[in-house]
Write a protein that holds these residues in place. Structure first.
Motif, PDB file in Angstrom:
ATOM      1  N   GLY A  49       0.827  -1.192   0.000  1.00 31.64           N
ATOM      2  CA  GLY A  49       0.000   0.000   0.000  1.00 31.64           C
ATOM      3  C   GLY A  49       0.867   1.249   0.000  1.00 31.64           C
ATOM      4  N   PHE A  50       0.227   2.398   0.215  1.00 34.64           N
ATOM      5  CA  PHE A  50       0.912   3.685   0.142  1.00 34.64           C
ATOM      6  C   PHE A  50       0.557   4.558   1.337  1.00 34.64           C
ATOM      7  CE2 PHE A  50       0.310   2.288  -4.255  1.00 34.64           C
ATOM      8  CZ  PHE A  50       1.622   2.337  -4.709  1.00 34.64           C
ATOM      9  N   ILE A  51       1.580   5.171   1.924  1.00 33.79           N
ATOM     10  CA  ILE A  51       1.364   6.164   2.973  1.00 33.79           C
ATOM     11  C   ILE A  51       0.734   7.400   2.336  1.00 33.79           C
ATOM     12  CG2 ILE A  51       2.499   7.664   4.663  1.00 33.79           C
ATOM     13  CD1 ILE A  51       4.703   5.526   4.880  1.00 33.79           C
ATOM     14  N   LEU A  52      -0.297   7.929   2.974  1.00 35.73           N
ATOM     15  CA  LEU A  52      -1.059   9.039   2.386  1.00 35.73           C
ATOM     16  C   LEU A  52      -0.829  10.380   3.060  1.00 35.73           C
ATOM     17  CD1 LEU A  52      -4.527   7.310   1.842  1.00 35.73           C
ATOM     18  CD2 LEU A  52      -2.717   7.664   0.149  1.00 35.73           C
ATOM     19  N   ASN A  53      -0.053  10.418   4.133  1.00 33.95           N
ATOM     20  CA  ASN A  53       0.096  11.692   4.852  1.00 33.95           C
ATOM     21  C   ASN A  53       1.554  12.066   5.097  1.00 33.95           C
ATOM     22  OD1 ASN A  53       0.278   9.497   6.637  1.00 33.95           O
ATOM     23  ND2 ASN A  53      -0.569  10.639   8.370  1.00 33.95           N
ATOM     24  N   ARG A  54       2.401  11.858   4.067  1.00 35.70           N
ATOM     25  CA  ARG A  54       3.800  12.274   4.119  1.00 35.70           C
ATOM     26  C   ARG A  54       4.129  13.058   2.855  1.00 35.70           C
ATOM     27  NH1 ARG A  54       3.420  10.840   8.681  1.00 35.70           N
ATOM     28  NH2 ARG A  54       4.751   9.437   9.890  1.00 35.70           N
ATOM     29  N   PRO A  55       3.776  14.350   2.806  1.00 37.99           N
ATOM     30  CA  PRO A  55       4.049  15.144   1.603  1.00 37.99           C
ATOM     31  C   PRO A  55       5.552  15.322   1.370  1.00 37.99           C
ATOM     32  CG  PRO A  55       3.356  16.563   3.406  1.00 37.99           C
ATOM     33  CD  PRO A  55       3.159  15.152   3.878  1.00 37.99           C
ATOM     34  N   GLN A  56       5.907  15.504   0.114  1.00 39.40           N
ATOM     35  CA  GLN A  56       7.294  15.736  -0.280  1.00 39.40           C
ATOM     36  C   GLN A  56       7.474  17.182  -0.732  1.00 39.40           C
ATOM     37  OE1 GLN A  56      10.036  12.974  -0.539  1.00 39.40           O
ATOM     38  NE2 GLN A  56       8.595  12.829   1.157  1.00 39.40           N
ATOM     39  N   PRO A  57       8.667  17.759  -0.503  1.00 34.13           N
ATOM     40  CA  PRO A  57       8.879  19.163  -0.880  1.00 34.13           C
ATOM     41  C   PRO A  57       9.017  19.378  -2.384  1.00 34.13           C
ATOM     42  CG  PRO A  57      10.890  18.223   0.020  1.00 34.13           C
ATOM     43  CD  PRO A  57       9.822  17.205   0.241  1.00 34.13           C
ATOM     44  N   VAL A  58       9.327  18.338  -3.148  1.00 32.59           N
ATOM     45  CA  VAL A  58       9.508  18.503  -4.588  1.00 32.59           C
ATOM     46  C   VAL A  58       8.178  18.816  -5.251  1.00 32.59           C
ATOM     47  CG1 VAL A  58       9.211  16.035  -5.057  1.00 32.59           C
ATOM     48  CG2 VAL A  58      10.492  17.452  -6.665  1.00 32.59           C
ATOM     49  N   ARG A  59       8.212  19.703  -6.242  1.00 32.64           N
ATOM     50  CA  ARG A  59       7.021  20.096  -6.981  1.00 32.64           C
ATOM     51  C   ARG A  59       6.954  19.305  -8.291  1.00 32.64           C
ATOM     52  NH1 ARG A  59       4.001  22.944  -3.498  1.00 32.64           N
ATOM     53  NH2 ARG A  59       2.942  23.985  -5.241  1.00 32.64           N
ATOM     54  N   PHE A  60       5.741  19.158  -8.798  1.00 34.71           N
ATOM     55  CA  PHE A  60       5.563  18.346  -9.995  1.00 34.71           C
ATOM     56  C   PHE A  60       6.333  18.915 -11.186  1.00 34.71           C
ATOM     57  CE2 PHE A  60       3.304  17.037 -13.857  1.00 34.71           C
ATOM     58  CZ  PHE A  60       3.400  15.663 -13.712  1.00 34.71           C
ATOM     59  N   HIS A  61       6.315  20.223 -11.352  1.00 32.79           N
ATOM     60  CA  HIS A  61       7.013  20.813 -12.497  1.00 32.79           C
ATOM     61  C   HIS A  61       8.519  20.578 -12.399  1.00 32.79           C
ATOM     62  CE1 HIS A  61       8.842  24.373 -10.526  1.00 32.79           C
ATOM     63  NE2 HIS A  61       7.789  24.333  -9.741  1.00 32.79           N
ATOM     64  N   GLU A  62       9.042  20.506 -11.177  1.00 35.50           N
ATOM     65  CA  GLU A  62      10.462  20.201 -10.996  1.00 35.50           C
ATOM     66  C   GLU A  62      10.767  18.769 -11.428  1.00 35.50           C
ATOM     67  OE1 GLU A  62      11.304  23.093  -7.116  1.00 35.50           O
ATOM     68  OE2 GLU A  62      10.795  20.973  -6.832  1.00 35.50           O
ATOM     69  N   LEU A  63       9.853  17.870 -11.104  1.00 33.36           N
ATOM     70  CA  LEU A  63      10.017  16.473 -11.500  1.00 33.36           C
ATOM     71  C   LEU A  63       9.988  16.335 -13.019  1.00 33.36           C
ATOM     72  CD1 LEU A  63      10.221  13.517 -10.500  1.00 33.36           C
ATOM     73  CD2 LEU A  63       7.736  13.433 -10.623  1.00 33.36           C
ATOM     74  N   VAL A  64       9.078  17.041 -13.663  1.00 38.04           N
ATOM     75  CA  VAL A  64       8.978  17.012 -15.121  1.00 38.04           C
ATOM     76  C   VAL A  64      10.285  17.485 -15.748  1.00 38.04           C
ATOM     77  CG1 VAL A  64       7.843  18.051 -17.111  1.00 38.04           C
ATOM     78  CG2 VAL A  64       6.481  17.233 -15.198  1.00 38.04           C
ATOM     79  N   GLU A  65      10.852  18.551 -15.176  1.00 37.82           N
ATOM     80  CA  GLU A  65      12.112  19.074 -15.705  1.00 37.82           C
ATOM     81  C   GLU A  65      13.248  18.080 -15.508  1.00 37.82           C
ATOM     82  OE1 GLU A  65      12.620  22.752 -13.685  1.00 37.82           O
ATOM     83  OE2 GLU A  65      11.029  23.785 -14.803  1.00 37.82           O
ATOM     84  N   ARG A  66      13.287  17.430 -14.342  1.00 33.87           N
ATOM     85  CA  ARG A  66      14.357  16.456 -14.068  1.00 33.87           C
ATOM     86  C   ARG A  66      14.290  15.278 -15.026  1.00 33.87           C
ATOM     87  NH1 ARG A  66      14.097  15.808  -7.456  1.00 33.87           N
ATOM     88  NH2 ARG A  66      14.398  18.013  -6.923  1.00 33.87           N
ATOM     89  N   LEU A  67      13.086  14.825 -15.323  1.00 30.26           N
ATOM     90  CA  LEU A  67      12.910  13.666 -16.194  1.00 30.26           C
ATOM     91  C   LEU A  67      12.883  14.038 -17.669  1.00 30.26           C
ATOM     92  CD1 LEU A  67      10.168  11.724 -14.182  1.00 30.26           C
ATOM     93  CD2 LEU A  67      12.628  11.300 -14.216  1.00 30.26           C
ATOM     94  N   GLU A  68      12.929  15.354 -17.958  1.00 28.34           N
ATOM     95  CA  GLU A  68      12.917  15.868 -19.324  1.00 28.34           C
ATOM     96  C   GLU A  68      11.704  15.342 -20.095  1.00 28.34           C
ATOM     97  OE1 GLU A  68      16.690  14.847 -20.982  1.00 28.34           O
ATOM     98  OE2 GLU A  68      17.722  16.472 -19.947  1.00 28.34           O
ATOM     99  N   LEU A  69      10.545  15.301 -19.411  1.00 24.09           N
ATOM    100  CA  LEU A  69       9.337  14.790 -20.050  1.00 24.09           C
ATOM    101  C   LEU A  69       8.786  15.745 -21.091  1.00 24.09           C
ATOM    102  CD1 LEU A  69       7.432  13.212 -17.037  1.00 24.09           C
ATOM    103  CD2 LEU A  69       8.911  12.103 -18.708  1.00 24.09           C
ATOM    104  N   ASP A  70       9.208  17.001 -21.010  1.00 22.14           N
ATOM    105  CA  ASP A  70       8.724  17.964 -21.990  1.00 22.14           C
ATOM    106  C   ASP A  70       9.652  18.069 -23.195  1.00 22.14           C
ATOM    107  OD1 ASP A  70      10.786  19.051 -20.562  1.00 22.14           O
ATOM    108  OD2 ASP A  70       9.802  20.975 -20.163  1.00 22.14           O
ATOM    109  N   SER A  71      10.648  17.167 -23.259  1.00 24.98           N
ATOM    110  CA  SER A  71      11.600  17.188 -24.361  1.00 24.98           C
ATOM    111  C   SER A  71      10.956  16.646 -25.631  1.00 24.98           C
ATOM    112  CB  SER A  71      12.824  16.329 -24.014  1.00 24.98           C
ATOM    113  OG  SER A  71      13.642  16.138 -25.153  1.00 24.98           O
ATOM    114  N   PRO A  72      11.287  17.211 -26.807  1.00 23.50           N
ATOM    115  CA  PRO A  72      10.735  16.686 -28.064  1.00 23.50           C
ATOM    116  C   PRO A  72      11.113  15.227 -28.308  1.00 23.50           C
ATOM    117  CG  PRO A  72      11.715  18.852 -28.389  1.00 23.50           C
ATOM    118  CD  PRO A  72      12.089  18.436 -27.006  1.00 23.50           C
ATOM    119  N   LYS A  73      12.217  14.779 -27.691  1.00 25.64           N
ATOM    120  CA  LYS A  73      12.645  13.398 -27.868  1.00 25.64           C
ATOM    121  C   LYS A  73      11.716  12.416 -27.174  1.00 25.64           C
ATOM    122  CE  LYS A  73      17.564  14.594 -28.201  1.00 25.64           C
ATOM    123  NZ  LYS A  73      18.913  14.361 -27.631  1.00 25.64           N
TER     124      LYS A  73
END
Length: 206
Positions: A49-73
């Protein structure tokens, strides 16, 4: 322990599937102190299962940038979508296992080839396709991204519950996606009709 996809793809629903676990005050493992966990799979092979009450400081847009999901490739075939995404997708700590991996627990209005139903209302997707869809505004209506998960070996969760480590009750979707992380613990207890001061006298299931 077997992979989470293996468990979900070849399981029959267990008695705790789609339930909340609430850590009792005597919880010995500090990682689970005052946690609310959503059980997505429970069988004789174990539980996860998953813990539901431990938020993380990372923001979604930061994650997208790290994974380069917005890259044309990063071109892809879009999965079937029926809803819209929230503009700032929440990211939480899901548990101590496989913490470098992300899972998205979400409403059933998003489906791809890798999406697995958890219960009648919620699904789990663990591939980058859903992250890309969210970043493009094509993701599920409701969802959370969880880094890591919680898991139990065969019989382990049952043993912990018999030792008064957890209480359980059917999960509520509104609480699963509630952004008030600090209030989830007491809110689930309230659904059970339990005041925090009563916990030391409770045993077994709610």
């Amino acid at each position: 322990m077997f992979g989470i996809e293996d468990h979900l793809s070849r399981r029959e629903r267990g008695c705790l599937d789609g339930h909340f676990l609430v850590a009792m005050p005597g919880m010995e493992d500090e990682r689970f102190e005052r946690t609310v966990i959503f059980v997505c799979a429970h069988s004789e092979e174990g539980a996860m299962g998953f813990i539901l009450n431990r938020p993380q400081p990372v923001r979604f847009h930061e994650l997208v940038e790290r994974l380069e999901l917005d890259s044309p490739k990063q071109s892809h075939k879009r999965p079937v979508i029926k809803g819209d995404t929230a503009p700032d997708f929440p990211i939480q700590f899901g548990g101590p296992l496989d913490v470098g991996r992300g899972f998205v627990l979400h409403s059933d209005d998003y489906m791809s080839q890798s999406t697995m139903p958890v219960n009648d209302d919620l699904c789990l997707t663990a591939t980058v396709d859903i992250l890309r869809a969210i970043s493009q505004g094509l993701g599920p209506r409701r969802g959370i991204m969880l880094l890591g998960y919680a898991g139990w070996a065969p019989g382990q969760l049952e043993d912990e519950m018999s030792c008064n480590a957890w209480l359980s009750c059917p999960a509520h979707e509104d609480i699963v996606f509630d952004p008030d992380h600090s209030g989830k613990y007491d809110r689930v207890l309230a659904i059970m009709g339990i005041a925090p001061a009563m916990l030391s006298t409770q045993t077994g299931h709610a």
